[in-house]
Design an enzyme around this catalytic site. Structure first.
Site, PDB file in Angstrom:
ATOM      1  N   PRO A 125       0.822  -1.216   0.000  1.00 51.27           N
ATOM      2  CA  PRO A 125       0.000   0.000   0.000  1.00 51.27           C
ATOM      3  C   PRO A 125       0.853   1.263   0.000  1.00 51.27           C
ATOM      4  O   PRO A 125       0.466   2.276  -0.597  1.00 51.27           O
ATOM      5  CB  PRO A 125      -0.839  -0.113   1.275  1.00 51.27           C
ATOM      6  CG  PRO A 125      -0.144  -1.116   2.118  1.00 51.27           C
ATOM      7  CD  PRO A 125       0.568  -2.046   1.199  1.00 51.27           C
ATOM      8  N   SER A 135      -0.115  11.620   1.900  1.00 54.08           N
ATOM      9  CA  SER A 135      -1.447  12.077   2.324  1.00 54.08           C
ATOM     10  C   SER A 135      -1.536  13.594   2.237  1.00 54.08           C
ATOM     11  O   SER A 135      -2.605  14.156   1.987  1.00 54.08           O
ATOM     12  CB  SER A 135      -1.729  11.633   3.763  1.00 54.08           C
ATOM     13  OG  SER A 135      -1.666  10.239   3.877  1.00 54.08           O
ATOM     14  N   HIS A 183     -39.938  47.023   4.907  1.00 54.04           N
ATOM     15  CA  HIS A 183     -40.087  46.921   6.365  1.00 54.04           C
ATOM     16  C   HIS A 183     -41.301  46.069   6.755  1.00 54.04           C
ATOM     17  O   HIS A 183     -41.888  46.258   7.821  1.00 54.04           O
ATOM     18  CB  HIS A 183     -40.220  48.305   7.022  1.00 54.04           C
ATOM     19  CG  HIS A 183     -39.091  49.236   6.731  1.00 54.04           C
ATOM     20  ND1 HIS A 183     -37.996  49.375   7.563  1.00 54.04           N
ATOM     21  CD2 HIS A 183     -38.878  50.080   5.688  1.00 54.04           C
ATOM     22  CE1 HIS A 183     -37.162  50.259   7.053  1.00 54.04           C
ATOM     23  NE2 HIS A 183     -37.670  50.698   5.899  1.00 54.04           N
ATOM     24  N   SER A 313     -50.483  19.441  10.744  1.00 54.60           N
ATOM     25  CA  SER A 313     -50.585  19.395  12.202  1.00 54.60           C
ATOM     26  C   SER A 313     -51.114  18.043  12.646  1.00 54.60           C
ATOM     27  O   SER A 313     -51.968  17.446  11.981  1.00 54.60           O
ATOM     28  CB  SER A 313     -51.512  20.502  12.704  1.00 54.60           C
ATOM     29  OG  SER A 313     -51.749  20.370  14.091  1.00 54.60           O
ATOM     30  N   LYS A 319     -54.969  21.713   8.533  1.00 53.19           N
ATOM     31  CA  LYS A 319     -53.863  22.672   8.472  1.00 53.19           C
ATOM     32  C   LYS A 319     -52.797  22.171   7.500  1.00 53.19           C
ATOM     33  O   LYS A 319     -52.416  21.005   7.512  1.00 53.19           O
ATOM     34  CB  LYS A 319     -53.244  22.856   9.857  1.00 53.19           C
ATOM     35  CG  LYS A 319     -52.314  24.057   9.973  1.00 53.19           C
ATOM     36  CD  LYS A 319     -51.927  24.266  11.434  1.00 53.19           C
ATOM     37  CE  LYS A 319     -51.226  25.603  11.633  1.00 53.19           C
ATOM     38  NZ  LYS A 319     -49.922  25.646  10.958  1.00 53.19           N
ATOM     39  N   GLU A 326     -39.713  25.727   4.445  1.00 51.47           N
ATOM     40  CA  GLU A 326     -39.170  25.504   5.787  1.00 51.47           C
ATOM     41  C   GLU A 326     -37.941  24.600   5.749  1.00 51.47           C
ATOM     42  O   GLU A 326     -36.931  24.862   6.420  1.00 51.47           O
ATOM     43  CB  GLU A 326     -40.245  24.885   6.690  1.00 51.47           C
ATOM     44  CG  GLU A 326     -41.329  25.859   7.098  1.00 51.47           C
ATOM     45  CD  GLU A 326     -42.481  25.203   7.836  1.00 51.47           C
ATOM     46  OE1 GLU A 326     -43.355  25.943   8.313  1.00 51.47           O
ATOM     47  OE2 GLU A 326     -42.512  23.958   7.937  1.00 51.47           O
TER      48      GLU A 326
END
Length: 458
Positions: A125, A135, A183, A313, A319, A326
């Site tokens: 290896p 590395s 605003h 919900s 709902k 979100e």
């Protein structure tokens, strides 16, 4: 009981699962870092394997590795990239040695094992698979390769997809004029298409900013080995490596202009992460605009109706919530947090090596992935599918006293303010109040206060 075999490295013997392709150094990392159970992302492991393949081809070409051996290492590296079960061979935790040595050796051991089986001879290896490498140059190079490729294949196409969805939607709603808001308060009218085209323009600017990082990402540290000097690497390794890598990827990677810089710092990763954070900020703005416009539907703005995707919900029947925006906002928060971690990690470039490389790699690639998928979801399940509630838009627009701004030149600011206040107080349309308090004819007022005219044609 799991059957084991004995593997050896420079520290001695160690038991490894008999069916594992990796060896002792990987097993030591498994034992040493039982931290998160989270491995480095697949695109990063694929980049490491691309490096091994290109390096093996380069070493054979430059005569520092037997041609048959180099070919076998490259072949197995490329086969692993195509393998569905690739990640079972790369179990090392993200939170490991800061140079990523454990992941580099993991790849070296797996490829040595496979090449040994193919050639019926011992393949090392370190001496063979890791020939002309360290590395310290492999991991920074893998960060650049994996980031560049995933930006091209995932994130930039996803940004274009959302941009095009916004532009298509804008064309379909151009006739709709709504109350503008500054605003969060009523302001002058805008076309709904102007809002959507503003989002598209945001995204276009993000694409340009992201593309600007690609040239830096395509500069690679490979060939610098331990500290940037290229010790144990044949002459012209870097240029030959990039030639083979580009053949494998179809890309245009080049040797870095200063290998010391690319090994010791992660400035490019910080810049890319900053571009990802900017995408997260823009996505939050777009997602929140959608949530506000969708709010209600009775007690909020109720200007649009997002596609109903699931019950909202567990206790309130009927709902429905804006779940895609979100989710996108949460993705954005996560990306911004990962940017902070990348910033702090990049500060750990002490002298000739950064020692927080794995977490930088992980956070970049995870951010790219979750941004890419959420951009597509936002395009397909929010922007493309929302319906406009035109009646809800028209009613408050007609009563919007801020339309009186258009009369400033005709009656002056103070008189216009008087008209606006009376319209607020009485709850009557601004047109009716202006007719009462000025000498301007109703027909002229209808022209001056027409929301579509005030919104312009763009």
């Amino acid at each position: 009981m799991t059957k084991t075999r004995i593997e050896r490295d420079s520290m001695g013997e160690l038991e490894v699962a008999s069916g594992a392709l990796y060896g002792a150094q990987t097993q030591r990392a498994i034992n040493n870092f039982p931290i998160s159970g989270q491995t480095l992302p697949r695109p990063f492991i694929e980049a490491v394997l691309l490096i091994k393949a290109a390096s093996a081809k380069t070493n054979a070409e430059l005569g520092v590795l037997d041609g048959k051996l180099g070919a076998q290492i490259a072949k197995h590296a490329l086969q692993l990239i195509e393998s569905a079960d690739l990640m079972q061979h790369f179990p090392v935790d993200v939170y490991q040695t800061g140079s990523g040595t454990s992941t580099n050796m993991n790849a070296n051991e797996v490829l040595a094992h496979l090449a040994s089986q193919s050639l019926a001879q011992k393949v090392s290896p370190n001496d063979h698979v890791n020939c002309s490498q360290s590395s310290n140059d492999v991991i920074p190079t893998a960060i650049h390769i994996s980031t560049a490729l995933t930006l091209d294949k995932q994130l930039i196409p996803a940004l274009h997809h959302l941009k095009e969805a916004c532009e298509r939607k804008a064309r379909s709603v151009r006739h709709i004029v709504k109350t503008g808001r500054t605003h969060l308060m009523d302001a002058m009218p805008v076309r709904m298409s102007q809002t959507l085209n503003a989002w598209a323009s945001q995204i276009d600017a993000l694409i340009v900013a992201l593309a600007a990082q690609q040239s830096a990402l395509r500069q690679l540290a490979q060939g610098g080995t331990a500290v940037g000097t290229g010790v144990n690497t044949p002459e012209h390794f870097s240029s030959h490596f990039c030639k083979h890598l580009n053949t494998l990827t179809g890309d245009n990677f080049i040797p870095g202009d200063n290998l010391f810089r690319l090994i010791s710092t992660q400035d490019t990763s910080v810049a890319v992460s900053g571009a990802l954070k900017a995408i997260a900020v823009s996505l939050t703005k777009i997602a929140n605009d959608l949530r506000w416009m969708n709010s209600g539907p009775l007690a909020g703005l109720g200007e649009i109706e997002l596609e109903a995707l699931q019950p909202g919900s567990s206790i309130m029947p009927g709902k429905v919530n804006p779940v895609i925006p979100e989710a996108v906002v949460m993705v954005a928060a996560d990306v911004i947090g990962k940017d902070t971690a990348i910033t702090l990690a990049a500060q750990s470039g002490n002298f000739e090596l950064n020692v927080c490389l794995p977490v930088i790699a992980n956070n970049l690639l995870v951010s790219i992935h979750i941004l890419s998928t959420s951009l597509t979801l936002l395009a397909d399940k929010a922007v493309a599918t929302f319906k406009v509630r035109e009646a809800n838009i028209a009613a408050p627009l007609a009563r919007n006293p801020i339309l009186v701004t258009a009369l400033n030149e005709a009656v002056g600011y103070l008189k216009a303010a008087e008209i606006a206040k009376e319209a607020y107080r009485s709850g009557r349309p601004i047109l009716d109040v202006a007719q009462e308090l000025t000498d301007i004819s109703r027909s002229e007022l209808e022209v001056l206060l027409d929301p579509a005219t005030l919104a312009g044609d763009t």
